[in-house]
Design a protein around this motif. Sequence first.
Motif, mmCIF file in Angstrom:
data_model
loop_
_atom_site.group_PDB
_atom_site.id
_atom_site.type_symbol
_atom_site.label_atom_id
_atom_site.label_comp_id
_atom_site.label_asym_id
_atom_site.label_seq_id
_atom_site.Cartn_x
_atom_site.Cartn_y
_atom_site.Cartn_z
ATOM 1 N N GLY A 45 0.830 -1.201 0.000
ATOM 2 C CA GLY A 45 0.000 0.000 0.000
ATOM 3 C C GLY A 45 0.864 1.249 0.000
ATOM 4 N N GLU A 46 0.221 2.388 0.220
ATOM 5 C CA GLU A 46 0.937 3.662 0.163
ATOM 6 C C GLU A 46 1.798 3.958 1.380
ATOM 7 O OE1 GLU A 46 -1.075 7.363 -0.696
ATOM 8 O OE2 GLU A 46 -2.162 6.325 -2.284
ATOM 9 N N ASN A 47 1.296 3.636 2.558
ATOM 10 C CA ASN A 47 1.958 4.090 3.780
ATOM 11 C C ASN A 47 2.625 2.988 4.599
ATOM 12 O OD1 ASN A 47 1.164 6.856 3.450
ATOM 13 N ND2 ASN A 47 -0.907 6.224 3.995
ATOM 14 N N TRP A 48 2.664 1.777 4.107
ATOM 15 C CA TRP A 48 3.254 0.665 4.838
ATOM 16 C C TRP A 48 4.502 0.194 4.113
ATOM 17 C CZ3 TRP A 48 0.996 -1.034 9.380
ATOM 18 C CH2 TRP A 48 -0.286 -0.553 9.644
ATOM 19 N N ALA A 49 5.600 0.039 4.836
ATOM 20 C CA ALA A 49 6.834 -0.437 4.213
ATOM 21 C C ALA A 49 7.741 -1.091 5.251
ATOM 22 C CB ALA A 49 7.571 0.719 3.546
ATOM 23 N N LEU A 50 8.316 -2.215 4.870
ATOM 24 C CA LEU A 50 9.392 -2.819 5.655
ATOM 25 C C LEU A 50 10.650 -2.125 5.184
ATOM 26 C CD1 LEU A 50 8.253 -6.525 5.253
ATOM 27 C CD2 LEU A 50 8.103 -5.150 7.336
ATOM 28 N N THR A 51 11.298 -1.361 6.064
ATOM 29 C CA THR A 51 12.412 -0.524 5.630
ATOM 30 C C THR A 51 13.781 -1.104 5.945
ATOM 31 O OG1 THR A 51 12.259 0.781 7.660
ATOM 32 C CG2 THR A 51 11.054 1.596 5.737
ATOM 33 N N SER A 52 13.868 -2.064 6.863
ATOM 34 C CA SER A 52 15.170 -2.701 7.105
ATOM 35 C C SER A 52 15.003 -4.015 7.845
ATOM 36 C CB SER A 52 16.108 -1.776 7.887
ATOM 37 O OG SER A 52 15.694 -1.671 9.231
ATOM 38 N N PHE A 53 15.950 -4.921 7.568
ATOM 39 C CA PHE A 53 16.064 -6.216 8.237
ATOM 40 C C PHE A 53 17.497 -6.323 8.730
ATOM 41 C CE2 PHE A 53 12.458 -6.963 5.580
ATOM 42 C CZ PHE A 53 11.754 -8.029 6.099
ATOM 43 N N ALA A 54 17.677 -6.828 9.940
ATOM 44 C CA ALA A 54 19.020 -7.053 10.483
ATOM 45 C C ALA A 54 18.930 -8.155 11.539
ATOM 46 C CB ALA A 54 19.580 -5.772 11.090
ATOM 47 N N THR A 55 20.079 -8.641 11.967
ATOM 48 C CA THR A 55 20.108 -9.602 13.061
ATOM 49 C C THR A 55 20.990 -9.060 14.172
ATOM 50 O OG1 THR A 55 21.933 -10.808 12.040
ATOM 51 C CG2 THR A 55 19.718 -11.648 11.632
ATOM 52 N N ALA A 56 20.622 -9.398 15.383
ATOM 53 C CA ALA A 56 21.421 -9.095 16.578
ATOM 54 C C ALA A 56 21.343 -10.331 17.452
ATOM 55 C CB ALA A 56 20.884 -7.864 17.298
ATOM 56 N N GLY A 57 22.408 -11.094 17.455
ATOM 57 C CA GLY A 57 22.379 -12.366 18.163
ATOM 58 C C GLY A 57 21.407 -13.292 17.466
ATOM 59 N N ASP A 58 20.451 -13.821 18.214
ATOM 60 C CA ASP A 58 19.460 -14.712 17.597
ATOM 61 C C ASP A 58 18.170 -13.978 17.236
ATOM 62 O OD1 ASP A 58 18.480 -14.278 20.151
ATOM 63 O OD2 ASP A 58 17.728 -16.326 20.381
ATOM 64 N N THR A 59 18.127 -12.671 17.428
ATOM 65 C CA THR A 59 16.919 -11.882 17.168
ATOM 66 C C THR A 59 17.006 -11.194 15.812
ATOM 67 O OG1 THR A 59 16.687 -11.476 19.537
ATOM 68 C CG2 THR A 59 15.452 -10.035 18.072
ATOM 69 N N VAL A 60 15.875 -11.190 15.108
ATOM 70 C CA VAL A 60 15.776 -10.477 13.840
ATOM 71 C C VAL A 60 15.152 -9.113 14.128
ATOM 72 C CG1 VAL A 60 14.807 -10.480 11.515
ATOM 73 C CG2 VAL A 60 15.455 -12.630 12.599
ATOM 74 N N LEU A 61 15.808 -8.063 13.670
ATOM 75 C CA LEU A 61 15.325 -6.700 13.866
ATOM 76 C C LEU A 61 14.711 -6.213 12.557
ATOM 77 C CD1 LEU A 61 18.558 -5.336 15.577
ATOM 78 C CD2 LEU A 61 16.588 -6.418 16.680
ATOM 79 N N ILE A 62 13.454 -5.803 12.627
ATOM 80 C CA ILE A 62 12.756 -5.327 11.429
ATOM 81 C C ILE A 62 12.164 -3.961 11.733
ATOM 82 C CG2 ILE A 62 10.880 -5.742 9.790
ATOM 83 C CD1 ILE A 62 11.158 -8.722 10.420
ATOM 84 N N GLU A 63 12.388 -3.028 10.817
ATOM 85 C CA GLU A 63 11.786 -1.707 10.954
ATOM 86 C C GLU A 63 10.603 -1.623 9.994
ATOM 87 O OE1 GLU A 63 12.983 2.963 10.580
ATOM 88 O OE2 GLU A 63 14.495 1.523 11.260
ATOM 89 N N LEU A 64 9.460 -1.251 10.550
ATOM 90 C CA LEU A 64 8.230 -1.153 9.783
ATOM 91 C C LEU A 64 7.740 0.287 9.798
ATOM 92 C CD1 LEU A 64 5.732 -2.411 8.330
ATOM 93 C CD2 LEU A 64 4.773 -2.818 10.610
ATOM 94 N N GLN A 65 7.616 0.862 8.614
ATOM 95 C CA GLN A 65 7.044 2.210 8.501
ATOM 96 C C GLN A 65 5.531 2.057 8.453
ATOM 97 O OE1 GLN A 65 8.464 5.137 5.499
ATOM 98 N NE2 GLN A 65 6.360 4.927 4.784
ATOM 99 N N VAL A 66 4.840 2.776 9.342
ATOM 100 C CA VAL A 66 3.378 2.735 9.412
ATOM 101 C C VAL A 66 2.825 4.108 9.069
ATOM 102 C CG1 VAL A 66 3.384 0.865 11.118
ATOM 103 C CG2 VAL A 66 3.364 3.238 11.899
ATOM 104 N N PRO A 67 1.547 4.206 8.756
ATOM 105 C CA PRO A 67 0.970 5.523 8.465
ATOM 106 C C PRO A 67 1.140 6.481 9.643
ATOM 107 C CG PRO A 67 -0.552 3.777 7.824
ATOM 108 C CD PRO A 67 0.576 3.131 8.569
ATOM 109 N N ALA A 68 1.371 7.742 9.347
ATOM 110 C CA ALA A 68 1.572 8.760 10.385
ATOM 111 C C ALA A 68 0.378 8.837 11.328
ATOM 112 C CB ALA A 68 1.831 10.121 9.734
ATOM 113 N N SER A 69 -0.806 8.520 10.833
ATOM 114 C CA SER A 69 -2.014 8.588 11.660
ATOM 115 C C SER A 69 -1.996 7.601 12.827
ATOM 116 C CB SER A 69 -3.253 8.355 10.800
ATOM 117 O OG SER A 69 -3.192 7.080 10.187
ATOM 118 N N LEU A 70 -1.160 6.577 12.761
ATOM 119 C CA LEU A 70 -1.064 5.600 13.854
ATOM 120 C C LEU A 70 -0.110 6.042 14.953
ATOM 121 C CD1 LEU A 70 -0.991 2.178 11.967
ATOM 122 C CD2 LEU A 70 -2.922 3.312 13.062
ATOM 123 N N GLY A 71 0.650 7.101 14.725
ATOM 124 C CA GLY A 71 1.653 7.553 15.691
ATOM 125 C C GLY A 71 1.120 7.730 17.102
#
Length: 138
Positions: A45-71
């Motif tokens: 969609g327009e306002n949703w995006a997975l912007t990064s994936f990384a690992t730290a130890g055994d954990t996966v770090l994911i950054e998700l951009q959400v619509p500003a209205s959810l802030g």
Amino acid sequence: MKKLGFLLLAFFLCFPFVGSAQNVETEDFDSLVAKFNAECPITSGENWALTSFATAGDTVLIELQVPASLGGFMSLLTADTDNVKRLWVRELNSFGEQWKTFVTRLIEADRPVRLYFTPKGGDTAAEIVLRPSDFKNQ
């Protein structure tokens, strides 16, 4: 007779290649995470995006951009409850086959996900941890 001999010769020459194709190893999970990071942003969609994936130890770090209205609602949307976790698991499925492939491998690797939420045009507002069992129960 010559045709049969030729077919047998062709078969035996190809046989080693068939055997070696079966030994192709799948990429390890950390390589898969790096591959997904290279493909970012992955949008839905327009306002949703997975912007990064990384690992730290055994954990996966994911950054998700959400619509500003959810802030303003991020504290409610990141509460440590089963309903909130089910909500995010369902919402993340909207990222399609790429995401489903990732989740399958995540469950196999038995790794938790720390999901960071960034409202569009803002800073990281909240985070939630999803365990492989949260994805299994979808």
